[in-house]
Design a protein around this motif. Sequence first.
Motif, PDB file in Angstrom:
ATOM      1  N   GLY A 129       0.804  -1.212   0.000  1.00  0.00           N
ATOM      2  CA  GLY A 129       0.000   0.000   0.000  1.00  0.00           C
ATOM      3  C   GLY A 129       0.839   1.265   0.000  1.00  0.00           C
ATOM      4  O   GLY A 129       0.486   2.266  -0.652  1.00  0.00           O
ATOM      5  N   THR A 130       1.967   1.245   0.707  1.00  0.00           N
ATOM      6  CA  THR A 130       2.786   2.458   0.794  1.00  0.00           C
ATOM      7  C   THR A 130       3.263   2.929  -0.589  1.00  0.00           C
ATOM      8  O   THR A 130       2.996   4.079  -0.966  1.00  0.00           O
ATOM      9  CB  THR A 130       3.956   2.216   1.773  1.00  0.00           C
ATOM     10  N   PRO A 131       3.930   2.101  -1.377  1.00  0.00           N
ATOM     11  CA  PRO A 131       4.344   2.607  -2.696  1.00  0.00           C
ATOM     12  C   PRO A 131       3.151   2.928  -3.606  1.00  0.00           C
ATOM     13  O   PRO A 131       3.253   3.830  -4.451  1.00  0.00           O
ATOM     14  CB  PRO A 131       5.195   1.471  -3.269  1.00  0.00           C
ATOM     15  N   VAL A 134     -12.040   6.033  -2.625  1.00  0.00           N
ATOM     16  CA  VAL A 134     -11.390   5.461  -1.437  1.00  0.00           C
ATOM     17  C   VAL A 134     -10.802   4.100  -1.801  1.00  0.00           C
ATOM     18  O   VAL A 134     -11.549   3.174  -2.134  1.00  0.00           O
ATOM     19  CB  VAL A 134     -12.393   5.284  -0.277  1.00  0.00           C
ATOM     20  N   CYS A 135      -9.492   3.983  -1.771  1.00  0.00           N
ATOM     21  CA  CYS A 135      -8.825   2.710  -2.068  1.00  0.00           C
ATOM     22  C   CYS A 135      -8.568   1.949  -0.770  1.00  0.00           C
ATOM     23  O   CYS A 135      -8.052   2.524   0.199  1.00  0.00           O
ATOM     24  CB  CYS A 135      -7.474   2.949  -2.752  1.00  0.00           C
ATOM     25  N   LEU A 136      -8.909   0.632  -0.789  1.00  0.00           N
ATOM     26  CA  LEU A 136      -8.626  -0.230   0.363  1.00  0.00           C
ATOM     27  C   LEU A 136      -7.530  -1.222  -0.006  1.00  0.00           C
ATOM     28  O   LEU A 136      -7.646  -1.937  -1.005  1.00  0.00           O
ATOM     29  CB  LEU A 136      -9.875  -1.025   0.759  1.00  0.00           C
ATOM     30  N   MET A 137      -6.480  -1.261   0.788  1.00  0.00           N
ATOM     31  CA  MET A 137      -5.390  -2.214   0.530  1.00  0.00           C
ATOM     32  C   MET A 137      -4.953  -2.773   1.876  1.00  0.00           C
ATOM     33  O   MET A 137      -3.901  -2.405   2.409  1.00  0.00           O
ATOM     34  CB  MET A 137      -4.234  -1.496  -0.187  1.00  0.00           C
ATOM     35  N   VAL A 138      -5.794  -3.664   2.436  1.00  0.00           N
ATOM     36  CA  VAL A 138      -5.535  -4.205   3.772  1.00  0.00           C
ATOM     37  C   VAL A 138      -5.290  -5.717   3.689  1.00  0.00           C
ATOM     38  O   VAL A 138      -5.261  -6.294   2.592  1.00  0.00           O
ATOM     39  CB  VAL A 138      -6.693  -3.832   4.732  1.00  0.00           C
ATOM     40  N   THR A 178     -19.107   8.958  -3.898  1.00  0.00           N
ATOM     41  CA  THR A 178     -17.865   8.272  -3.525  1.00  0.00           C
ATOM     42  C   THR A 178     -17.807   6.871  -4.118  1.00  0.00           C
ATOM     43  O   THR A 178     -18.794   6.127  -4.072  1.00  0.00           O
ATOM     44  CB  THR A 178     -17.752   8.131  -1.988  1.00  0.00           C
ATOM     45  N   THR A 179     -16.631   6.505  -4.622  1.00  0.00           N
ATOM     46  CA  THR A 179     -16.413   5.141  -5.105  1.00  0.00           C
ATOM     47  C   THR A 179     -15.379   4.454  -4.221  1.00  0.00           C
ATOM     48  O   THR A 179     -14.280   4.985  -4.032  1.00  0.00           O
ATOM     49  CB  THR A 179     -15.903   5.134  -6.553  1.00  0.00           C
ATOM     50  N   VAL A 180     -15.732   3.293  -3.703  1.00  0.00           N
ATOM     51  CA  VAL A 180     -14.780   2.481  -2.942  1.00  0.00           C
ATOM     52  C   VAL A 180     -14.102   1.515  -3.918  1.00  0.00           C
ATOM     53  O   VAL A 180     -14.787   0.764  -4.614  1.00  0.00           O
ATOM     54  CB  VAL A 180     -15.491   1.705  -1.815  1.00  0.00           C
ATOM     55  N   VAL A 181     -12.770   1.568  -3.962  1.00  0.00           N
ATOM     56  CA  VAL A 181     -11.994   0.682  -4.827  1.00  0.00           C
ATOM     57  C   VAL A 181     -11.296  -0.329  -3.918  1.00  0.00           C
ATOM     58  O   VAL A 181     -10.329   0.013  -3.231  1.00  0.00           O
ATOM     59  CB  VAL A 181     -10.979   1.467  -5.669  1.00  0.00           C
ATOM     60  N   GLN A 182     -11.794  -1.566  -3.916  1.00  0.00           N
ATOM     61  CA  GLN A 182     -11.297  -2.578  -3.001  1.00  0.00           C
ATOM     62  C   GLN A 182     -10.152  -3.324  -3.675  1.00  0.00           C
ATOM     63  O   GLN A 182     -10.383  -4.082  -4.617  1.00  0.00           O
ATOM     64  CB  GLN A 182     -12.458  -3.493  -2.627  1.00  0.00           C
TER      65      GLN A 182
END
Lengths: 296, 296, 296, 296
Positions: free
Chosen positions: B13-15, B61-65, B89-93
């Motif tokens: 997620g960081t890069p 909103v990007c989720l990278m968990v 809003t769009t959630v990008v999982q």
Amino acid sequence: MTTVGFIGLGAMGTPMAWNLDDAGFDVVVYNRTTDGEQPFAEAGVSVADSPKHLTRRSDVVCLMVSDGDAVGEVLERDLGVLDGLDEATTVVQMSTIAYEETVAAAELVAAAGGRFVDAPVSGTVGPAREGTLVGLVGGDEAAVEAVRPVLEAMCDPVVHCGDVGQGTNMKLFVNLLLGNAMNAFAEALVFGRANGLDVADMRTVVENGGLHCPLFAGKGVAIADGDFEARFPVDYQYKDLSLALARAGDVGVPLSQTAAAREAFSAARARGYGDEDIAAVVKPLEEVADVRVRED
Amino acid sequence: MTTVGFIGLGAMGTPMAWNLDDAGFDVVVYNRTTDGEQPFAEAGVSVADSPKHLTRRSDVVCLMVSDGDAVGEVLERDLGVLDGLDEATTVVQMSTIAYEETVAAAELVAAAGGRFVDAPVSGTVGPAREGTLVGLVGGDEAAVEAVRPVLEAMCDPVVHCGDVGQGTNMKLFVNLLLGNAMNAFAEALVFGRANGLDVADMRTVVENGGLHCPLFAGKGVAIADGDFEARFPVDYQYKDLSLALARAGDVGVPLSQTAAAREAFSAARARGYGDEDIAAVVKPLEEVADVRVRED
Amino acid sequence: MTTVGFIGLGAMGTPMAWNLDDAGFDVVVYNRTTDGEQPFAEAGVSVADSPKHLTRRSDVVCLMVSDGDAVGEVLERDLGVLDGLDEATTVVQMSTIAYEETVAAAELVAAAGGRFVDAPVSGTVGPAREGTLVGLVGGDEAAVEAVRPVLEAMCDPVVHCGDVGQGTNMKLFVNLLLGNAMNAFAEALVFGRANGLDVADMRTVVENGGLHCPLFAGKGVAIADGDFEARFPVDYQYKDLSLALARAGDVGVPLSQTAAAREAFSAARARGYGDEDIAAVVKPLEEVADVRVRED
Amino acid sequence: MTTVGFIGLGAMGTPMAWNLDDAGFDVVVYNRTTDGEQPFAEAGVSVADSPKHLTRRSDVVCLMVSDGDAVGEVLERDLGVLDGLDEATTVVQMSTIAYEETVAAAELVAAAGGRFVDAPVSGTVGPAREGTLVGLVGGDEAAVEAVRPVLEAMCDPVVHCGDVGQGTNMKLFVNLLLGNAMNAFAEALVFGRANGLDVADMRTVVENGGLHCPLFAGKGVAIADGDFEARFPVDYQYKDLSLALARAGDVGVPLSQTAAAREAFSAARARGYGDEDIAAVVKPLEEVADVRVRED
């Protein structure tokens, strides 16, 4: 000039022999049936009437026949290679056979006074034509160096893998990997298709990732097109996985994934696809899952 | 200007978040622990104190968990994403989670009034840094096109695989293939080593044939060097093979080779290598066969 | 007199509940659909109109429903078991569910003030009728001893396997073995038939050797007769092997043969035999090999 | 009176020959090494100094040697069985060998003028002593009936499975099932132990269900006691599974579970347990999972 005898003019052997001719060697050929010899005869290449006579005339004798039984027969039959050998002759065994068969052939040749190099090749008809087969060579340094120019006419690269038998072991190594990879691709494609993914999208994803390789690129197109004409047939892949598993048992390496791969190719044979390309390993799984991996 | 919220600042997620910043988006980040946020705060990137506040400020909103439970928690917790959503809003999982978890997350987001795109990525830390992850996208055309510029800041190519869930299915497809290929390579290398072949020779042969691919090139070096630092850890590969097999069962595709591959990764976990790179799947087999696949 | 509530009147639950009645317990039953309750009502057995009311009246509440979701629903729904519990009540969970689901159910019951015993059973409809199911019991000594007379009305033997969850683990142990054995028998029979052996001869040989067991005797007759009516259906065996493999992964035990067995049952489901008896695992293999294992 | 020659006085052959003597046949024995013959000589049983001389004196010649190579050697060597044959002699081949080896031996015997019956046996040393081996017999009706009294001195039941080779195929059938069952039990026991189940409880559960059989009863005790003295060694089971898989491939039956079983026995050999009992297949899995299946 070095005279090279070439025995076995099948789909692989024929272009390999032509490459020797193109490279300027004095070539003499022999095939168990006459069809294979005809184009050579027409082009003025020498055709021998027995392995013995071929061997008498050759410095190097290449064998590229179907299996270990054929190697034994060509060596030991009446008018066979062993009958024509002398100490100046090197037998280069290029067929894919078992490790024990390789060692046995080497012993027969040594007992008859000749030298022996183990040199199965990796690659199909395309690389055979282009002279870019990977030569997997086993034998002592001197013998291998002596025949290197001959091998380089057919192969690029030529990899010296160790003593006699190590060419064969390397061939089993690479075809073990091939069979696993091919069936993995088949499982993945049927999985994807059963989930509604497009074949073209799956190919795009593979070709843009860490698994991008000629095998998946080529077989992806072939499967999408329904083209199962044999480059490397299911029956041969099954044989090679069987040889690899037998050898693995002998040296104490349990291979559970490779064993699963072998049974997948066994299923393809059982369903009648033994003569088709290894890509046909996808078919029994398509049948069980009732989906087809074809381009929409 | 589009504001992009990014939740999950781990190794991947960081890069990915930095690439969004580099591409000129107005970025706001959130991580469940504070360590990940620190470098962003120092560089002047906005840091939200909850998923809700991040979502309030973001168009996308990007989720990278780490897994499906973490996705559920980030969406549903107090001050979670669902609390901050509106119809713009769009959630990008982007996390790798199960198909059913993807569908469930999409339903939660829709019920809360937002839009949802399923976009797991294929590739490891290197491609994450370079913005060359393969984006595997599921969702309706309009939603996907709307977030395409965001995805293209992190991914190349972006492959639209179908409706919601198809990105996840494509991720399972490619990681199923990856796990099989990695363990096939491990079995082949141990087979070769037990037969006395050199690692360097085996790598040369693979790199000159139809199986030449970044995976085998990279893992061949890593194994030869004894470098098992995780790019993609055994535990994650095991999880993805488990998800793929469960999904395969649901859609009626028996995968016997993939099942064998999964148990090989299970063996690696059992032996304590779960945190190491997938290349460590070679280790349990080395131990059984009592050989080491290392450069001589 | 002890009052025993019984929830879940399917193929297994119905004869189990009758055995409680025959043993002299005061029985009260509940089923989510009314068909199952009818014969009990006609015989004068009490029928509750909700799990809550059943629980209020019972000292011991037995659950024998289809899966973990059904257990959760029966416990947690409005008018569910948890609503009716007090500290004098013991919930005996007899359905086959996952280890985690067992632990979660135990926690719910404990939180609601009740006691919990984990007691899945091994055996099919015949032993359920005869009261000879093998009871696989997990829970603390006192709780298990308190319900032992109830269990002994349905089971012989009752095996106390350890704490809560160990009954479930024992059930996975035995059904893991069952699935492997059934598919081994299928592979052997198709192998024999493809080699021209008579089914009757194969059965005779098995019945006179170290593998003589009720399973092979019974399934041998069933397959020879083409009788695939479900005693224990393919879908349930597939589910149990999946649960066992998931649990095996969690505790660090790679199971490559069990994984192959699971995929064989997956093939049977893919071919449409999910509702048939586990003996139908022979069918996909018959189809691939194009032989039938039937009495001549 | 019928004279029966018996060649091969190993762990199995010795009690089989004694049973012939006890049944009142005129017995003459031969072993390649002299140790085996000593007790017979001391008891006044005739000992031949070559297979040829044994055959000259016998109406029926039983072979019970280690493998196909040994059968070939005993038949074809100088002063071998073939040298002593006439048309009144029947060779009863009882060793476990490959199908092709059986057919080849039958052809050698027929060419030398004798009759041939294929009669491998199922069972270990106990049944060999008690005369309750299962005789798996292939050959034409007349030849089989003629030697039935001889077979019945060693076997009960005697099962006539078809023509020459069908005894061998039946032997592969039953040992294929055996190998799968043994490894299934090993996987189940390690699974159970890793979950904290008691060995004694697992045994109780198996012995009270559909899988109760002499194999699991006996091997359950042996494993619990750590007794791995060979009744039937891992190496032989591995050989038989290899023969069965090769034959399965020839007749078009893919056996993915059996292939997994074979690799489990391969692991046991790799770890040095080839000479131990098949129960030792549990050991490599114990090592990977780091648990021991022993009685507490």
